[in-house]
Design an enzyme around this catalytic site. Structure first.
Site, PDB file in Angstrom:
ATOM      1  N   ASP A 166       0.788  -0.940   0.403  1.00 54.57           N
ATOM      2  CA  ASP A 166      -0.068   0.018  -0.039  1.00 54.57           C
ATOM      3  C   ASP A 166       0.763   1.673  -0.003  1.00 54.57           C
ATOM      4  O   ASP A 166       2.003   1.499   0.680  1.00 54.57           O
ATOM      5  CB  ASP A 166      -0.915   0.039   1.559  1.00 54.57           C
ATOM      6  CG  ASP A 166      -1.689  -1.279   1.366  1.00 54.57           C
ATOM      7  OD1 ASP A 166      -2.185  -1.348   0.419  1.00 54.57           O
ATOM      8  OD2 ASP A 166      -2.756  -1.372   1.928  1.00 54.57           O
TER       9      ASP A 166
HETATM   10  N1  URA Z   1      -1.203  -6.073   3.648  1.00 56.53           N
HETATM   11  C1  URA Z   1      -1.715  -4.603   3.535  1.00 56.53           C
HETATM   12  O1  URA Z   1      -2.721  -4.390   4.593  1.00 56.53           O
HETATM   13  N2  URA Z   1      -1.204  -3.569   2.842  1.00 56.53           N
HETATM   14  C2  URA Z   1      -0.286  -4.017   2.628  1.00 56.53           C
HETATM   15  O2  URA Z   1       0.604  -2.988   1.971  1.00 56.53           O
HETATM   16  C3  URA Z   1       0.608  -5.700   2.244  1.00 56.53           C
HETATM   17  C4  URA Z   1      -0.275  -6.358   2.938  1.00 56.53           C
END
Ligand code: URA
Length: 238
Positions: free
Chosen positions: A103
């Site tokens: 993310d």
């Molecule tokens: N899980 C999440 O919620 N975000 C990420 O970036 C990776 C795994």
């Protein structure tokens, strides 16, 4: 392969820049100066020198990045800075792409490569490649949460997660945890904690399969994988 294409691929400038290099006699193939960009070269076996220095040809690039917050794990975006935007031009010429997504607000280990086969192997849901995350949670994480994650929790869309290993590093008003999952659903770690009524305040990926984030990489820094890391990844069977 044409010598001008090989040198352009390796980041020695545009075709025009490469033409200049060739024209002024700076390039030799097996000790013979070449001025014609159309000249054929065997990148595996011929010895190419520029200004007397040997050119190392490689087809694939494998980069480990400590992804900072605020950049997105994509090759292009009209609005936001991407992980490709923070690479040096000499690496961008290989057209690397991120292996999987973190993310925008997640930090940590991101592998970038142009090796589609390796990427496919690491991302295939059939392979169950483990990924370990460090997270700070906004509440007390308990043994019940550990049990729930071990069994699998139901996400907001009804999906039941595969067994995951939750380690509690520090528990209190906020908690530090380490979570290992073997799948990669959208926002998975955040949604798993939402499933037990808690919120991820900070998230960082520490490892993916056999690859561990190099602790000496500052946020936004990256480096090529070492031979050992690459060997581990290429021979990895989960
Ligand atoms: N899980 C999440 O919620 N975000 C990420 O970036 C990776 C795994």
């Amino acid at each position: 392969m044409r010598i001008d294409k090989m040198l352009a691929n390796l980041g020695y400038g545009s075709r025009k820049d490469v033409k200049k290099l060739l024209k002024n006699g700076s390039v030799t193939i097996n000790e013979v100066a070449v001025k014609d960009g159309k000249q054929h070269v065997d990148p595996e076996n011929d010895i190419v020198l520029i200004h007397g220095e040997q050119v190392e040809y490689k087809e694939y690039i494998y980069l480990m990045m400590n992804k900072p917050q605020g950049v997105i794990s994509a090759t292009e975006d009209t609005r936001h800075e991407t992980v490709i935007d923070i690479l040096e031009a000499e690496d961008v010429v290989f057209s690397p792409f991120p292996v999987g997504r973190l993310d925008k607000d997640t930090e940590g280990l991101l592998l970038l490569t142009n090796d589609g086969q390796l990427s496919h192997k690491l991302l295939s849901p059939k392979r169950h490649v483990p990924k370990t995350y460090f997270a700070v949670i906004n509440a007390e994480v308990t043994e019940e949460d550990q049990e729930a994650f071990k069994k699998g929790v139901i996400l907001d869309d009804g999906y039941e997660t595969k067994p995951a290993i939750l380690k509690i590093l520090k528990s209190g008003l906020t908690s530090d945890i380490e979570l290992t999952i073997t799948e990669g659903k959208f926002h998975q770690v955040k949604r798993m904690f939402e499933a037990v009524g808690k919120r991820v305040m900070y998230l960082k990926r520490m490892s993916m399969g056999p690859l561990e984030l190099d602790p000496s990489l500052e946020l936004g820094e990256y480096r090529e994988l070492t031979d050992e890391e690459l060997e581990l990844l290429l021979s990895y069977e989960s």
